[in-house]
Write an enzyme that holds these catalytic residues in place. Structure first.
Site, PDB file in Angstrom:
ATOM      1  CD1 TRP A 143      50.951  43.504  40.121  1.00  0.00           C
ATOM      2  CD2 TRP A 143      49.208  44.293  41.332  1.00  0.00           C
ATOM      3  NE1 TRP A 143      51.560  43.691  41.319  1.00  0.00           N
ATOM      4  CE2 TRP A 143      50.469  44.452  41.982  1.00  0.00           C
ATOM      5  CE3 TRP A 143      48.264  44.873  41.890  1.00  0.00           C
ATOM      6  CZ2 TRP A 143      50.473  45.083  43.119  1.00  0.00           C
ATOM      7  CZ3 TRP A 143      48.125  45.430  43.177  1.00  0.00           C
ATOM      8  CH2 TRP A 143      49.364  45.686  43.885  1.00  0.00           C
ATOM      9  CG  HIS A 145      46.409  36.545  40.474  1.00  0.00           C
ATOM     10  ND1 HIS A 145      45.959  36.239  41.785  1.00  0.00           N
ATOM     11  CD2 HIS A 145      47.406  35.674  40.175  1.00  0.00           C
ATOM     12  CE1 HIS A 145      46.605  35.366  42.008  1.00  0.00           C
ATOM     13  NE2 HIS A 145      47.386  34.779  41.454  1.00  0.00           N
ATOM     14  CG  HIS A 152      41.728  37.753  40.922  1.00  0.00           C
ATOM     15  ND1 HIS A 152      41.973  39.025  40.443  1.00  0.00           N
ATOM     16  CD2 HIS A 152      42.783  37.648  41.936  1.00  0.00           C
ATOM     17  CE1 HIS A 152      42.735  39.856  41.322  1.00  0.00           C
ATOM     18  NE2 HIS A 152      43.223  38.796  42.014  1.00  0.00           N
ATOM     19  CG  ASP A 211      44.561  36.458  45.571  1.00  0.00           C
ATOM     20  OD1 ASP A 211      44.568  36.645  44.326  1.00  0.00           O
ATOM     21  OD2 ASP A 211      45.063  37.286  46.056  1.00  0.00           O
ATOM     22  CG  HIS A 216      48.844  34.749  45.005  1.00  0.00           C
ATOM     23  ND1 HIS A 216      49.613  35.013  43.875  1.00  0.00           N
ATOM     24  CD2 HIS A 216      48.020  35.951  45.145  1.00  0.00           C
ATOM     25  CE1 HIS A 216      49.754  36.150  43.431  1.00  0.00           C
ATOM     26  NE2 HIS A 216      48.995  37.015  44.303  1.00  0.00           N
ATOM     27  CG  HIS A 218      48.105  39.053  49.416  1.00  0.00           C
ATOM     28  ND1 HIS A 218      48.433  40.302  49.162  1.00  0.00           N
ATOM     29  CD2 HIS A 218      47.017  38.731  48.596  1.00  0.00           C
ATOM     30  CE1 HIS A 218      47.728  40.710  48.241  1.00  0.00           C
ATOM     31  NE2 HIS A 218      46.848  39.596  47.844  1.00  0.00           N
ATOM     32  CD  GLU A 256      43.665  40.177  45.610  1.00  0.00           C
ATOM     33  OE1 GLU A 256      44.343  40.508  46.436  1.00  0.00           O
ATOM     34  OE2 GLU A 256      43.985  39.607  44.560  1.00  0.00           O
TER      35      GLU A 256
END
Length: 212
Positions: free
Chosen positions: A18, A48, A52, A54, A58, A164, A176
């Protein structure tokens, strides 16, 4: 003979992360070739990275962290749902046209994102397929406890918070970076085990599907 799919991304330098997250560093700091007794590596990356999980923390201050997630959600029957390649965003209307089997509590969405893993794309892509907020609420209303997606975020690049929060505040586990490139739509036995990182907002995971 059972058919297994390892749907985890291999953690390695140069993989997409990201924007703004730490790049992956994986180095040998002790080498047998240099006269040491053993090879020893050092790794640096964000939590992340790659495939992974979450945790609610988060996006929700004071919420549950990754080591407290229930194993009976992370292990069990899951449905891989293939979304038409023409779909740019998974909305509630898209989900109404999909078939989530009765009693399913874990869903993994296979989209055109999976092509990125199949061809080994290393550049981060902002136009990945993700879930809208209304799709997230649709899944909550359907009783889904875990949702996975085949890119690095469940939410669109430019609208990360609503999706989210809709899921994490309602106890839905998010996975994800799932590599579904070789996985047909259908029902699977799923094992998804994030690293047990104390008080962390997420963790890399090894994820395996067994065809039923």
């Amino acid at each position: 003979m059972a058919k297994f799919y390892d749907v985890s991304l291999s953690i390695q330098p140069g993989m997409p992360v990201w924007p703004g997250d730490p790049l992956v560093s994986l180095d040998l700091i002790s080498r047998i070739e240099d006269g040491e007794n053993a090879n020893v590596s050092r790794m640096s990356m964000g939590v992340h990275t790659g495939t992974h999980v979450d945790a609610p923390f988060h996006f929700v201050a004071g919420a549950a962290t990754v080591e407290s997630l229930a194993l009976d959600v992370l292990i069990g029957i899951a449905q891989v749902i293939e979304i038409d390649r023409a779909v740019g965003q998974i909305t509630a209307d898209v989900l109404r046209g999909a078939t989530i089997n009765p009693g399913v509590r874990r869903v993994l969405f296979k989209t055109r994102n999976s092509d990125l893993w199949a061809r080994g794309e290393t550049r981060f892509q902002k136009d990945f397929v993700a879930l809208s907020e209304d799709a997230a609420l649709f899944l909550v209303d359907a009783g889904i406890q875990l949702v996975g997606i085949d890119y690095l975020s469940i939410a669109p690049f430019d609208a990360g918070v609503p999706t989210h929060v809709a899921l994490l505040t309602r106890g839905v586990v998010i996975v994800e970076g799932v590599n579904l490139a070789e996985v047909p739509a259908g029902m699977y036995r799923m094992i998804c085990l994030p690293m047990k990182l104390k008080a962390a907002d997420g963790a890399p995971a090894r994820m395996v599907l067994e065809a039923m």
